[in-house]
Structures are given as structure tokens and as C-alpha cells.
Design a protein around this motif. Structure first.
Motif, PDB file in Angstrom:
ATOM      1  N   ALA A  38      -6.358   5.594  -6.044  1.00 52.89           N
ATOM      2  CA  ALA A  38      -6.930   6.278  -5.915  1.00 52.89           C
ATOM      3  C   ALA A  38      -7.963   6.394  -6.350  1.00 52.89           C
ATOM      4  O   ALA A  38      -9.507   6.659  -6.591  1.00 52.89           O
ATOM      5  N   SER A  39      -7.255   7.460  -7.918  1.00 45.94           N
ATOM      6  CA  SER A  39      -8.611   7.737  -8.742  1.00 45.94           C
ATOM      7  C   SER A  39      -9.197   6.679  -9.503  1.00 45.94           C
ATOM      8  O   SER A  39     -10.089   6.961 -10.147  1.00 45.94           O
ATOM      9  N   PHE A  40      -8.761   5.083  -9.233  1.00 44.33           N
ATOM     10  CA  PHE A  40      -9.935   4.188  -9.871  1.00 44.33           C
ATOM     11  C   PHE A  40     -10.409   3.487  -8.588  1.00 44.33           C
ATOM     12  O   PHE A  40     -10.811   1.736  -9.269  1.00 44.33           O
ATOM     13  N   GLY A  41     -10.081   3.997  -7.886  1.00 46.05           N
ATOM     14  CA  GLY A  41     -11.086   2.961  -6.507  1.00 46.05           C
ATOM     15  C   GLY A  41     -10.629   2.439  -5.025  1.00 46.05           C
ATOM     16  O   GLY A  41     -11.268   1.994  -4.567  1.00 46.05           O
ATOM     17  N   VAL A  42      -9.397   2.529  -5.342  1.00 48.01           N
ATOM     18  CA  VAL A  42      -9.051   1.185  -4.537  1.00 48.01           C
ATOM     19  C   VAL A  42      -8.052   2.325  -3.776  1.00 48.01           C
ATOM     20  O   VAL A  42      -6.412   2.868  -4.666  1.00 48.01           O
ATOM     21  N   THR A  43      -7.786   2.664  -2.588  1.00 47.52           N
ATOM     22  CA  THR A  43      -7.211   3.342  -1.738  1.00 47.52           C
ATOM     23  C   THR A  43      -5.997   2.460  -1.223  1.00 47.52           C
ATOM     24  O   THR A  43      -5.953   1.215  -0.791  1.00 47.52           O
ATOM     25  N   TRP A  44      -4.208   3.228  -0.351  1.00 48.33           N
ATOM     26  CA  TRP A  44      -3.863   2.569  -0.256  1.00 48.33           C
ATOM     27  C   TRP A  44      -3.805   2.222   1.299  1.00 48.33           C
ATOM     28  O   TRP A  44      -3.671   0.344   0.846  1.00 48.33           O
ATOM     29  N   LYS A  45      -5.149   2.991   1.806  1.00 51.28           N
ATOM     30  CA  LYS A  45      -4.978   2.269   3.557  1.00 51.28           C
ATOM     31  C   LYS A  45      -6.066   0.898   2.860  1.00 51.28           C
ATOM     32  O   LYS A  45      -5.716   0.408   3.814  1.00 51.28           O
ATOM     33  N   GLU A  46      -7.196   0.590   2.155  1.00 52.98           N
ATOM     34  CA  GLU A  46      -7.325  -0.431   2.112  1.00 52.98           C
ATOM     35  C   GLU A  46      -6.239  -1.314   1.537  1.00 52.98           C
ATOM     36  O   GLU A  46      -6.740  -2.621   2.723  1.00 52.98           O
ATOM     37  N   LEU A  47      -5.591  -1.630   0.063  1.00 51.01           N
ATOM     38  CA  LEU A  47      -4.507  -2.450   0.552  1.00 51.01           C
ATOM     39  C   LEU A  47      -4.018  -2.619   1.310  1.00 51.01           C
ATOM     40  O   LEU A  47      -3.651  -4.092   1.598  1.00 51.01           O
ATOM     41  N   MET A  48      -3.226  -1.785   2.313  1.00 50.58           N
ATOM     42  CA  MET A  48      -2.255  -1.744   3.848  1.00 50.58           C
ATOM     43  C   MET A  48      -3.673  -2.752   4.377  1.00 50.58           C
ATOM     44  O   MET A  48      -2.942  -3.464   5.062  1.00 50.58           O
ATOM     45  N   PRO A 120      -0.012 -11.577  -6.331  1.00 50.38           N
ATOM     46  CA  PRO A 120      -0.391 -10.733  -7.519  1.00 50.38           C
ATOM     47  C   PRO A 120      -0.989 -10.264  -7.268  1.00 50.38           C
ATOM     48  O   PRO A 120      -2.321  -9.397  -6.287  1.00 50.38           O
ATOM     49  N   TRP A 121      -1.088  -9.015  -8.307  1.00 50.43           N
ATOM     50  CA  TRP A 121      -2.387  -7.688  -8.303  1.00 50.43           C
ATOM     51  C   TRP A 121      -3.735  -8.565  -8.178  1.00 50.43           C
ATOM     52  O   TRP A 121      -3.938  -8.999  -8.790  1.00 50.43           O
ATOM     53  N   PRO A 122      -4.288  -7.830  -7.384  1.00 50.04           N
ATOM     54  CA  PRO A 122      -5.689  -8.362  -7.304  1.00 50.04           C
ATOM     55  C   PRO A 122      -7.004  -7.486  -8.291  1.00 50.04           C
ATOM     56  O   PRO A 122      -5.898  -6.272  -9.188  1.00 50.04           O
ATOM     57  N   ASP A 123      -7.689  -8.599  -9.367  1.00 49.12           N
ATOM     58  CA  ASP A 123      -7.987  -8.040 -10.239  1.00 49.12           C
ATOM     59  C   ASP A 123      -8.528  -6.725 -10.968  1.00 49.12           C
ATOM     60  O   ASP A 123      -8.461  -6.174 -11.684  1.00 49.12           O
ATOM     61  N   ASP A 124      -9.189  -6.047  -9.426  1.00 51.21           N
ATOM     62  CA  ASP A 124      -9.985  -4.750  -9.514  1.00 51.21           C
ATOM     63  C   ASP A 124      -8.641  -3.657  -9.452  1.00 51.21           C
ATOM     64  O   ASP A 124      -8.567  -2.475 -10.442  1.00 51.21           O
ATOM     65  N   ARG A 126      -5.337  -4.360 -10.981  1.00 50.26           N
ATOM     66  CA  ARG A 126      -4.561  -4.738 -12.944  1.00 50.26           C
ATOM     67  C   ARG A 126      -5.475  -4.015 -13.483  1.00 50.26           C
ATOM     68  O   ARG A 126      -4.911  -2.920 -14.287  1.00 50.26           O
ATOM     69  N   ALA A 127      -6.929  -3.918 -13.372  1.00 51.14           N
ATOM     70  CA  ALA A 127      -8.033  -3.254 -14.258  1.00 51.14           C
ATOM     71  C   ALA A 127      -7.864  -1.712 -14.412  1.00 51.14           C
ATOM     72  O   ALA A 127      -7.875  -0.951 -14.729  1.00 51.14           O
ATOM     73  N   GLY A 128      -7.559  -1.140 -12.564  1.00 53.59           N
ATOM     74  CA  GLY A 128      -7.048   0.201 -12.430  1.00 53.59           C
ATOM     75  C   GLY A 128      -6.064   0.746 -13.643  1.00 53.59           C
ATOM     76  O   GLY A 128      -6.229   1.352 -14.241  1.00 53.59           O
ATOM     77  N   LEU A 129      -5.297  -0.189 -13.268  1.00 48.78           N
ATOM     78  CA  LEU A 129      -3.799   0.277 -13.579  1.00 48.78           C
ATOM     79  C   LEU A 129      -4.017   0.207 -14.791  1.00 48.78           C
ATOM     80  O   LEU A 129      -3.010   1.086 -15.875  1.00 48.78           O
ATOM     81  N   THR A 130      -4.131  -0.834 -15.821  1.00 49.98           N
ATOM     82  CA  THR A 130      -3.801  -1.187 -16.871  1.00 49.98           C
ATOM     83  C   THR A 130      -4.900   0.300 -17.858  1.00 49.98           C
ATOM     84  O   THR A 130      -5.033   0.774 -18.546  1.00 49.98           O
ATOM     85  N   ARG A 131      -5.455   0.830 -17.194  1.00 48.49           N
ATOM     86  CA  ARG A 131      -6.310   2.081 -17.710  1.00 48.49           C
ATOM     87  C   ARG A 131      -5.441   3.604 -18.056  1.00 48.49           C
ATOM     88  O   ARG A 131      -5.834   3.798 -19.453  1.00 48.49           O
ATOM     89  N   TYR A 132      -4.649   3.283 -17.553  1.00 45.14           N
ATOM     90  CA  TYR A 132      -3.687   3.783 -17.592  1.00 45.14           C
ATOM     91  C   TYR A 132      -2.044   3.785 -18.612  1.00 45.14           C
ATOM     92  O   TYR A 132      -1.494   4.352 -18.588  1.00 45.14           O
ATOM     93  N   LEU A 133      -1.989   2.220 -18.856  1.00 46.20           N
ATOM     94  CA  LEU A 133      -0.965   1.564 -19.325  1.00 46.20           C
ATOM     95  C   LEU A 133      -0.813   2.435 -20.497  1.00 46.20           C
ATOM     96  O   LEU A 133      -1.858   2.440 -21.818  1.00 46.20           O
ATOM     97  N   GLU A 134       0.404   2.540 -20.706  1.00 44.67           N
ATOM     98  CA  GLU A 134       1.284   3.007 -22.272  1.00 44.67           C
ATOM     99  C   GLU A 134       2.476   2.613 -22.556  1.00 44.67           C
ATOM    100  O   GLU A 134       3.559   3.039 -21.451  1.00 44.67           O
TER     101      GLU A 134
END
Length: 137
Positions: A38-48, A120-124, A126-134
Motif C-alpha cells: 500500500a505504501s507504493f500505491g498498490v493495495t492487496w485488494k486491488e491485486l487480488m 510476472p509482477w506488473p510494472d507498477d 515491480r517499481a514499488g518493490l524496487t524502491r525497497y530493494l536491498e
């Protein structure tokens, strides 16, 4: 930089001695993971329900270091270690007042809710997850 969130340990999360009942931790972990998306604008409700993408955990490796007790505030630090085509590797460190109490390594896989195969992860996302990539060292 990890995604962080704090959660109080409530009475219903504990056994009769006031020590955290470990299955309650897993409910908290799900809540924190959901909040990270949700912090990057994608809710699980929307995904599911709209995109029809499931997020099952396929690997969960937990290490309990110290107990926590009723009233403690648990600080979650979720580190995204890898984002694959459809997989997500997370390492979460949970602490109380700076002391690690448990850690978890988790793999989540995006799946189609139509055929239950990896998706595959949708582009948005993937972009959100990548913000936290370490990546792990």
C-alpha cells in the motif's frame, strides 16, 4: 532502505503468561507486508480482486531470538532482498526497544488466480518493490 512499521502486542496476541503467542506474529507479518504494498500505491485488494493476482508465501524461515510481552511495541523492518520475474524475497527483522526478537526470511510468489500458476509482477508493482530493494550481502 527497509519498509518500517510498528505494531503493538495486544492482549489477544499473548498466552496466559503475557508472552507473545507465536502464531499471532504471522498475522502481524501479513499486515506489515500488506502495508508495504500500500505504501507504493498498490493495495492487496486491488491485486487480488481486480487484477486477479494472488500472493502466496512459498517459503517461511523464522528464527525466534527473544520473547516479547503484552504491551510491547514491535518494530518491523522489511528488507526486499530480491525481486524476480514473479518472486519476492523478503527479510524482516522484528525488534522491541532496539533488541531483535525474531527474524523471518520469506518468499512470496505472484500467481494468477485464474490458473494458480506464477504470474510476472506488473510494472507498477515491480517499481514499488524496487524502491525497497536491498540485496543481501
Amino acid at each position: 532502505m527497509p519498509f518500517t512499521q510498528s505494531k503493538p502486542l495486544r492482549f489477544g496476541d499473548c498466552d496466559l503468561t503475557g508472552i507473545a503467542y507465536h502464531p499471532a506474529y504471522f498475522g502481524m507479518l501479513v499486515d506489515v507486508n500488506e502495508a508495504m504494498f500500500a505504501s507504493f500505491g498498490v493495495t492487496w485488494k486491488e491485486l487480488m480482486f481486480e487484477r486477479r493476482i494472488g500472493l502466496p508465501t512459498v517459503t517461511l524461515n523464522v528464527t525466534f531470538v527473544a520473547p516479547s510481552t503484552y504491551g510491547d511495541v514491535l518494530d518491523f523492518a522489511v528488507h526486499v532482498r530480491a525481486v524476480g520475474r514473479a518472486s519476492l524475497d523478503l527479510e524482516t527483522v522484528v525488534s522491541v526497544r532496539g533488541q531483535t526478537i525474531w527474524t523471518v526470511k520469506q518468499r512470496i510468489v505472484a500467481t494468477s488466480l485464474e490458473n494458480h500458476k506464477s504470474h510476472p509482477w506488473p510494472d507498477d508493482v515491480r517499481a514499488g518493490l524496487t524502491r525497497y530493494l536491498e540485496p543481501a550481502e
